[in-house]
Design an enzyme around this catalytic site. Sequence first.
Site, PDB file in Angstrom:
ATOM      1  CE1 TYR A 182      -3.944   2.107   0.523  1.00  0.00           C
ATOM      2  CE2 TYR A 182      -2.631   3.211   2.193  1.00  0.00           C
ATOM      3  CZ  TYR A 182      -3.739   3.184   1.379  1.00  0.00           C
ATOM      4  OH  TYR A 182      -4.640   4.218   1.409  1.00  0.00           O
ATOM      5  CB  THR A 184       1.231   4.800   3.907  1.00  0.00           C
ATOM      6  OG1 THR A 184       0.518   3.611   4.289  1.00  0.00           O
ATOM      7  CG2 THR A 184       0.255   5.872   3.445  1.00  0.00           C
ATOM      8  CE  LYS A 185       1.311  -1.693   5.013  1.00  0.00           C
ATOM      9  NZ  LYS A 185       0.025  -1.061   4.729  1.00  0.00           N
ATOM     10  CB  VAL A 186       8.948   0.822   4.941  1.00  0.00           C
ATOM     11  CG1 VAL A 186      10.420   1.205   4.835  1.00  0.00           C
ATOM     12  CG2 VAL A 186       8.464   1.033   6.378  1.00  0.00           C
TER      13      VAL A 186
END
EC number: 2.6.1.-
Length: 374
Positions: A182, A184-186
């Site tokens: 997704y 916003t993941k790292v």
Amino acid sequence: MVVPAARIVFDENDRAAVADAVTEILSTGALTLGPWTQRFENAFATEHGASHAVALASGTAALEVILRTVGVRGRDVVVPAVTFYATAGAVLHAGGRPVLADVDPATLALGPDTLRAALTPDTAAVVLVHIGGLITPDVDALRAICDERGIPLVEDAAHAHGSSFQGRPAGTFGLAGAFSFYPTKVTTSGEGGMIITESAELRDEARIYRDQGKGAFTANHHVREGASWRMSELNAAVGTVHLRRLKEFVETRRRVARRYDAALADLAGIEPITEPAGCRGNYYKYVALLPHGVDRARFKQALAEDHGVRLSGEVYDLPLHHQPVFADHRGGPLPVAEDVCARQICLPVHSDMTEDETDQVIEAVAAVHRRLAG
């Protein structure tokens, strides 16, 4: 200066690399299940010390495919109450029954006692979630409990790209791990998910499930009840480019977290969820618990309006057994989950966070704490 809740980081070199890859993909016309998907799978498996990786359309799909391969239909699957809807949703979609369990307040993850309390004679699998990218030091004990009963341990590692415990990467403690990309993941592919596993059989089954249950990509021969869970080549190219920066991003986030740890130690009543001994987290989220009685909405509003610091949503503000969609699976009270969900906040952590931004967050939290909890 406003410090946003989240920031997606693609620098000029990243953007150029993605643009080159897109040009290549569009010129060949290979838009799905092509060379970029294989590159992404190979790179992700190598980064996480796994033999096999399978790219899918989402982290939710990755978890559902693992559970379908395990065979949970009509059976129970233990899931912690402190997690995102998708963890238990994947159980339902795979035909299983989620059994919602309480968590350890130190890690927000399943603990040996909470797991044992949730096991039933018909438990088909256990899902361990690495909230905020922290891996519980009880992970081997949880695996041992599962092994004693012949139950597979599955990792929901949606938050845990690059995290490890005692040198072992997230996703390698159980039968398989499911990751999310997704935005916003790292690291992100825009949308998408990944399964990692040591099981060649599970890898092969996952490849069938992700492509409408077809026995082969080029054949109209369906052998499983699969779905359209393919990752596009465009997403795979974005993910491959972004993955190259995983170590850099994690180190930046860990540096911010160390400063938060030191600052919050001086604020009475605020309890950060600290990194367990032996764990090296990626700090996808920095979670802290507010003092009892402090109004979280007022706390967040004061940070935003008076200090320009915006917090993301909690992980999570409502435990699964209080979610209306899981009313039929509610069971009894889960006091730890209810407490931590009511009090937690997530401080901003970005993969390119500056010292000035970190200072601003620390000063803002201290000021609002003095006013509302002092």
